[in-house]
Write a protein that holds these residues in place. Structure first.
Motif, PDB file in Angstrom:
ATOM      1  N   VAL A  37       0.842  -1.207   0.000  1.00 53.72           N
ATOM      2  CA  VAL A  37       0.000   0.000   0.000  1.00 53.72           C
ATOM      3  C   VAL A  37       0.872   1.250   0.000  1.00 53.72           C
ATOM      4  O   VAL A  37       0.650   2.189  -0.784  1.00 53.72           O
ATOM      5  CB  VAL A  37      -0.956  -0.006   1.213  1.00 53.72           C
ATOM      6  N   LEU A  38       1.864   1.282   0.874  1.00 53.50           N
ATOM      7  CA  LEU A  38       2.738   2.453   0.954  1.00 53.50           C
ATOM      8  C   LEU A  38       3.484   2.664  -0.351  1.00 53.50           C
ATOM      9  O   LEU A  38       3.552   3.789  -0.875  1.00 53.50           O
ATOM     10  CB  LEU A  38       3.734   2.276   2.110  1.00 53.50           C
ATOM     11  N   HIS A  39       4.043   1.591  -0.903  1.00 54.25           N
ATOM     12  CA  HIS A  39       4.808   1.714  -2.145  1.00 54.25           C
ATOM     13  C   HIS A  39       3.900   2.083  -3.317  1.00 54.25           C
ATOM     14  O   HIS A  39       4.221   2.983  -4.102  1.00 54.25           O
ATOM     15  CB  HIS A  39       5.528   0.403  -2.436  1.00 54.25           C
ATOM     16  N   GLY A  40       2.776   1.388  -3.443  1.00 57.69           N
ATOM     17  CA  GLY A  40       1.875   1.654  -4.557  1.00 57.69           C
ATOM     18  C   GLY A  40       1.298   3.050  -4.530  1.00 57.69           C
ATOM     19  O   GLY A  40       1.052   3.657  -5.580  1.00 57.69           O
ATOM     20  N   PHE A  41       1.088   3.584  -3.326  1.00 60.07           N
ATOM     21  CA  PHE A  41       0.508   4.926  -3.221  1.00 60.07           C
ATOM     22  C   PHE A  41       1.529   6.002  -3.547  1.00 60.07           C
ATOM     23  O   PHE A  41       1.196   7.009  -4.183  1.00 60.07           O
ATOM     24  CB  PHE A  41      -0.038   5.147  -1.808  1.00 60.07           C
ATOM     25  N   MET A  42       2.779   5.805  -3.150  1.00 58.02           N
ATOM     26  CA  MET A  42       3.778   6.872  -3.279  1.00 58.02           C
ATOM     27  C   MET A  42       4.693   6.732  -4.492  1.00 58.02           C
ATOM     28  O   MET A  42       5.318   7.710  -4.898  1.00 58.02           O
ATOM     29  CB  MET A  42       4.646   6.917  -2.012  1.00 58.02           C
ATOM     30  N   ASN A  43       4.775   5.541  -5.079  1.00 58.13           N
ATOM     31  CA  ASN A  43       5.804   5.298  -6.083  1.00 58.13           C
ATOM     32  C   ASN A  43       5.192   4.807  -7.379  1.00 58.13           C
ATOM     33  O   ASN A  43       4.544   3.765  -7.414  1.00 58.13           O
ATOM     34  CB  ASN A  43       6.802   4.268  -5.547  1.00 58.13           C
ATOM     35  N   ASP A  44       5.411   5.534  -8.459  1.00 50.26           N
ATOM     36  CA  ASP A  44       4.929   5.139  -9.779  1.00 50.26           C
ATOM     37  C   ASP A  44       6.035   4.548 -10.655  1.00 50.26           C
ATOM     38  O   ASP A  44       5.745   3.923 -11.668  1.00 50.26           O
ATOM     39  CB  ASP A  44       4.334   6.343 -10.523  1.00 50.26           C
ATOM     40  N   GLU A  45       7.282   4.760 -10.281  1.00 53.37           N
ATOM     41  CA  GLU A  45       8.398   4.427 -11.168  1.00 53.37           C
ATOM     42  C   GLU A  45       8.749   2.942 -11.158  1.00 53.37           C
ATOM     43  O   GLU A  45       9.187   2.390 -12.167  1.00 53.37           O
ATOM     44  CB  GLU A  45       9.649   5.235 -10.793  1.00 53.37           C
ATOM     45  N   SER A  46       8.598   2.285 -10.030  1.00 49.92           N
ATOM     46  CA  SER A  46       9.057   0.903  -9.906  1.00 49.92           C
ATOM     47  C   SER A  46       8.011   0.052  -9.211  1.00 49.92           C
ATOM     48  O   SER A  46       7.280   0.535  -8.329  1.00 49.92           O
ATOM     49  CB  SER A  46      10.370   0.868  -9.107  1.00 49.92           C
ATOM     50  N   ASP A  47       7.952  -1.220  -9.608  1.00 46.89           N
ATOM     51  CA  ASP A  47       7.064  -2.173  -8.947  1.00 46.89           C
ATOM     52  C   ASP A  47       7.801  -2.998  -7.901  1.00 46.89           C
ATOM     53  O   ASP A  47       7.273  -3.960  -7.369  1.00 46.89           O
ATOM     54  CB  ASP A  47       6.436  -3.113  -9.982  1.00 46.89           C
ATOM     55  N   GLU A  48       9.037  -2.612  -7.603  1.00 47.95           N
ATOM     56  CA  GLU A  48       9.802  -3.290  -6.561  1.00 47.95           C
ATOM     57  C   GLU A  48       9.704  -2.525  -5.261  1.00 47.95           C
ATOM     58  O   GLU A  48       9.929  -1.313  -5.215  1.00 47.95           O
ATOM     59  CB  GLU A  48      11.278  -3.425  -6.963  1.00 47.95           C
ATOM     60  N   ILE A  49       9.348  -3.247  -4.201  1.00 48.26           N
ATOM     61  CA  ILE A  49       9.201  -2.651  -2.885  1.00 48.26           C
ATOM     62  C   ILE A  49      10.563  -2.642  -2.183  1.00 48.26           C
ATOM     63  O   ILE A  49      11.180  -3.687  -2.023  1.00 48.26           O
ATOM     64  CB  ILE A  49       8.177  -3.424  -2.043  1.00 48.26           C
TER      65      ILE A  49
END
Length: 357
Positions: free
Chosen positions: A345-357
């Motif tokens: 959730v945190l990564h998907g909400f804040m980061n558009d550039e990469s799908d790696e957490i």
């Protein structure tokens, strides 16, 4: 400045700054603010993001959150701050649906008049012994084109029933949120008697709904975030009546629970407005992310994957008799998955550039 200075936020990056802004603006407990922020972020990304906890094991990022705090802690004010984009979107959907309903009413009246005319033409031809094949063909096509009432998109469910929630997930969008800022309504309603249903939806597996009357249906890939905010007395009543069931079927184990200390008595107001620039960014993300046309599978980097495995194994080891989590095995067994969901959730909400957490 306000007299109440919040503790350092636990969420990273701009999400932490948003939590700090809302905490200062409302002077609510920061644990309460954090829970509501996580719920809103999960709602925003759950329809387009899944998390791969390890290779071959993917699942939803939806969250169940339960915050227990006294009346007067400004639960509704905090929720209004974070959920404004969803409320605005739902209002637009209702307005569009009302406009379409007016147009559909006119279309249906025209359709009824035309179908009546075709039926009358068919009856005349039959009485006169004339061929009816062509008329029947036209009438059949016309009946198949009967105007149907459209389904209004719905995202937030509040005072609802299990039947209405299932029907909504089927016809009004399979990504939704169940929200109760007064947990007593949930406890008194029929939804609290169907905790196993919420558990099934939490897993994200297709849900088959069989009906004695009406059509059966399948909800494909349901996504549901739940946000419950309870007063201690109401939560205790729930535990007295249904606690054994809620523990036994794993409902409480799926919930991220918080018991914030009260801020009442220290919420002084000096008339200074709190800037909310980061909250505006949060609202923009909540508007944009659910409308994306592509899906993302979020995966851990190798280092993060090793860390997650270590955490999962630690929880597993401490479930042995006599160890730290031996009396709360239900919570420990779901902890690693909840950690992965929060990270996604945190990564998907804040980061558009990469799908790696």
């Amino acid at each position: 400045m306000n007299g109440y200075v919040p503790i350092h936020p636990v969420l990273p990056g701009r999400l932490g700054l948003v939590v700090n802004e809302v905490t200062r603006a409302t002077q609510a407990p920061i644990q309460l603010v954090t829970s509501v922020a996580l719920a809103a972020a999960a709602i925003a990304v759950q329809s387009t993001c899944t998390v791969a906890r390890k290779p071959g094991l993917e699942g939803p990022v939806s969250l169940f959150l339960l915050t227990i705090c006294e009346s007067g802690e400004r639960k509704s004010a905090v929720q209004a701050q974070f959920f404004k984009p969803f409320a605005d979107q739902q209002r637009c959907w209702h307005e569009e649906a009302a406009q379409k309903a007016s147009e559909q009413l006119i279309e249906r009246q025209i359709w009824k008049e035309k179908s009546s005319a075709l039926r009358a033409e068919l009856r005349r031809a039959a009485r006169q012994g004339n061929p009816t094949d062509e008329i029947e063909k036209r009438l059949r096509g016309f009946l198949e084109a009967e105007p149907k009432a459209g389904n209004t998109r719905k995202l937030i469910y509040e005072d609802t029933t299990p039947e209405a929630l299932l029907a909504g997930l089927h016809t009004c969008g399979n990504s939704a949120a169940l929200v109760h800022d007064e947990f007593g309504h949930f406890v008194a309603g029929s939804m609290s008697k169907q905790l196993s249903l919420l558990n099934t939806i939490w897993s994200g597996t297709d849900t088959t709904v069989d009906r004695k009357t009406g059509n059966s249906f399948v909800i494909q890939d349901p996504r549901l975030t739940c946000l419950f905010q309870a007063q201690p007395a109401v939560f205790q009543r729930f535990m007295d009546k249904q606690g054994q069931q809620a523990r036994g079927n794993g409902f409480l184990a799926r919930a991220l629970m918080a018991f914030p200390p009260s801020t009442q008595g220290g919420r002084f107001d000096y008339g200074v407005a709190t800037p909310c620039e980061h909250l505006a960014w949060f609202h923009d993300r909540c508007r944009a992310l659910p409308n994306r046309s592509w899906n993302r599978v979020l995966r851990f980097t190798p280092d993060a994957q090793r860390l997650w495995h270590n955490v999962a194994n630690d929880y597993e080891a401490t479930m042995q008799p006599g160890w730290l989590n031996s009396d709360i095995r239900d919570f420990a067994s779901k902890a690693a998955e909840n950690i992965a969901r929060i990270a996604a959730v945190l990564h998907g909400f804040m980061n558009d550039e990469s799908d790696e957490i």
